[in-house]
Design an enzyme around this catalytic site. Sequence first.
Site, PDB file in Angstrom:
ATOM      1  N   ALA A  72      75.519  74.030  38.368  1.00 54.54           N
ATOM      2  CA  ALA A  72      75.626  74.178  39.825  1.00 54.54           C
ATOM      3  C   ALA A  72      76.865  73.448  40.357  1.00 54.54           C
ATOM      4  O   ALA A  72      77.615  73.992  41.178  1.00 54.54           O
ATOM      5  CB  ALA A  72      74.368  73.639  40.500  1.00 54.54           C
TER       6      ALA A  72
ATOM      7  N   ARG B  18      75.488  76.916  24.024  1.00 56.38           N
ATOM      8  CA  ARG B  18      74.804  78.136  24.502  1.00 56.38           C
ATOM      9  C   ARG B  18      75.736  79.008  25.337  1.00 56.38           C
ATOM     10  O   ARG B  18      75.579  80.226  25.374  1.00 56.38           O
ATOM     11  CB  ARG B  18      73.606  77.771  25.394  1.00 56.38           C
TER      12      ARG B  18
ATOM     13  N   ARG C  87      78.332  54.271  36.819  1.00 54.08           N
ATOM     14  CA  ARG C  87      78.484  53.864  38.225  1.00 54.08           C
ATOM     15  C   ARG C  87      78.289  52.369  38.446  1.00 54.08           C
ATOM     16  O   ARG C  87      78.851  51.800  39.379  1.00 54.08           O
ATOM     17  CB  ARG C  87      77.472  54.613  39.097  1.00 54.08           C
TER      18      ARG C  87
ATOM     19  N   CYS D 291      74.862  61.866  45.161  1.00 52.55           N
ATOM     20  CA  CYS D 291      75.126  62.748  46.307  1.00 52.55           C
ATOM     21  C   CYS D 291      74.643  62.159  47.636  1.00 52.55           C
ATOM     22  O   CYS D 291      75.366  62.181  48.633  1.00 52.55           O
ATOM     23  CB  CYS D 291      74.491  64.107  46.053  1.00 52.55           C
TER      24      CYS D 291
ATOM     25  N   HIS E 131      71.859  68.074  51.578  1.00 51.99           N
ATOM     26  CA  HIS E 131      70.922  66.995  51.865  1.00 51.99           C
ATOM     27  C   HIS E 131      71.072  66.547  53.328  1.00 51.99           C
ATOM     28  O   HIS E 131      72.184  66.482  53.852  1.00 51.99           O
ATOM     29  CB  HIS E 131      71.217  65.770  50.987  1.00 51.99           C
TER      30      HIS E 131
HETATM   31  P1  A2P Z   1      74.933  75.240  29.865  1.00 54.04           P
HETATM   32  O1  A2P Z   1      74.992  76.153  31.054  1.00 54.04           O
HETATM   33  O2  A2P Z   1      75.631  75.787  28.677  1.00 54.04           O
HETATM   34  O3  A2P Z   1      73.549  74.701  29.575  1.00 54.04           O
HETATM   35  P2  A2P Z   1      73.074  71.887  35.993  1.00 54.04           P
HETATM   36  O4  A2P Z   1      73.284  70.493  36.532  1.00 54.04           O
HETATM   37  O5  A2P Z   1      73.259  72.949  37.014  1.00 54.04           O
HETATM   38  O6  A2P Z   1      71.774  72.002  35.254  1.00 54.04           O
HETATM   39  O7  A2P Z   1      74.258  72.111  34.889  1.00 54.04           O
HETATM   40  C1  A2P Z   1      74.408  71.327  33.753  1.00 54.04           C
HETATM   41  C2  A2P Z   1      75.737  71.643  33.049  1.00 54.04           C
HETATM   42  O8  A2P Z   1      75.838  70.815  31.888  1.00 54.04           O
HETATM   43  C3  A2P Z   1      75.840  73.074  32.558  1.00 54.04           C
HETATM   44  O9  A2P Z   1      77.181  73.496  32.619  1.00 54.04           O
HETATM   45  C4  A2P Z   1      75.386  72.930  31.107  1.00 54.04           C
HETATM   46  O10 A2P Z   1      75.861  73.964  30.239  1.00 54.04           O
HETATM   47  C5  A2P Z   1      76.030  71.630  30.740  1.00 54.04           C
HETATM   48  N1  A2P Z   1      75.406  71.059  29.544  1.00 54.04           N
HETATM   49  C6  A2P Z   1      74.095  70.877  29.296  1.00 54.04           C
HETATM   50  N2  A2P Z   1      73.895  70.370  28.056  1.00 54.04           N
HETATM   51  C7  A2P Z   1      75.127  70.211  27.501  1.00 54.04           C
HETATM   52  C8  A2P Z   1      75.623  69.750  26.232  1.00 54.04           C
HETATM   53  N3  A2P Z   1      74.794  69.318  25.281  1.00 54.04           N
HETATM   54  N4  A2P Z   1      76.971  69.740  26.040  1.00 54.04           N
HETATM   55  C9  A2P Z   1      77.807  70.165  26.992  1.00 54.04           C
HETATM   56  N5  A2P Z   1      77.413  70.630  28.205  1.00 54.04           N
HETATM   57  C10 A2P Z   1      76.098  70.657  28.465  1.00 54.04           C
END
Ligand code: A2P
Length: 339
Positions: free
Chosen positions: A11, A37, A96, A125, A238
């Site tokens: 997001a 993924r 932080r 945020c 928010h």
């Molecule tokens: P992905 O879309 O491939 O899962 P949000 O805060 O909206 O849930 O988004 C989390 C972000 O962090 C997404 O871009 C997600 O990618 C990424 N992410 C989650 N797990 C990993 C990981 N192990 N390595 C790199 N990026 C990650």
Amino acid sequence: MRVAIVGATGAVGHELLRVLEQSTLNFDELQLYASPRSAGRTLTFAGRELSVQATPEGAIDADVILASAGGSISKALAPAWVEGGAVVIDNSSAFRYDPEVPLVVPEVNGDAALAHRGIIANPNCTTAIAAVAVAPLHRAFGVRRMIVSTYQATSGAGQKGMDELLTQTHRVLHGQKAGAEVFAYPIPFNVIPQIDAFGENGYTREEMKVVWETRKIIGDESLRISCTAVRIPTLRTHAEAITLELERPATPEQARELLRAAAGVEVRDDPASQLYPMPLTATGKYDVEVGRIRSSLVFEGGLDLFVAGDQLLKGAALNAVQIAEYLQQRGALRGRVAG
Ligand code: A2P
């Protein structure tokens, strides 16, 4: 000048792409990373399709890394990114509270960013949105105590939070059980007075982030702050009700005048015409809306106000990009300086 986004498919990642399209940041190359993924997915940036890569285990060949893939990824990989020569602007809470890591809202303490040692933290945020409104009042009148109640959107839990609100609302409207996956309870037609885990003092971690981070950004450890953080069934942006006890008395008109001149603030305050901050009007806006400014009935000379700020923008993506712009404008980034 090469910029990388880690967490580009999330997001905040989505908003980072949109904010970078509008930004004055001067860069030649944009790299997108997410989890394995998403490898091979494409995302649009300035009318071009860019391919998403799996985040590597080690260094990333970029000058600035905007990280928004969660605390554990940042904690594990940011040191290697810094080692590789990048400046990391981290949206997670991983660094932080590290005294060596500046925590920055450019309108409030931009210069703190210049003292970084590779990592700059982007605040929580809720804190960033409150800080934009409260810091100018603090400078002018000296905030002694601050009491905050929040009305936080599902976007605070990322894309999956927003998806849960939509899916569950659809289920409830069709007579099915809402279920609860991302949030502890069904979120449609409900408010949940818990964001993150409870601590021993009865406050949640989200509430304590507002306390710790506001003090660090404003640079006043004596500030007394109490927060009640509540999740509500909105998609994004928010809102916060804020009560301030001040060292020097302020009238609502003085506060309005001051905030009208403050960077990052839009005063939206005309009760007679029902003009006040709301998620509906603040969503998609760079400025934080501030209104309902009135004299406190509790603290003499103090103020009550209501703010609404787009959590994905000033509360995350916009603030991160503004930190990069701030550094570049002062010649403090490798690569080409904005001209
Ligand atoms: P992905 O879309 O491939 O899962 P949000 O805060 O909206 O849930 O988004 C989390 C972000 O962090 C997404 O871009 C997600 O990618 C990424 N992410 C989650 N797990 C990993 C990981 N192990 N390595 C790199 N990026 C990650």
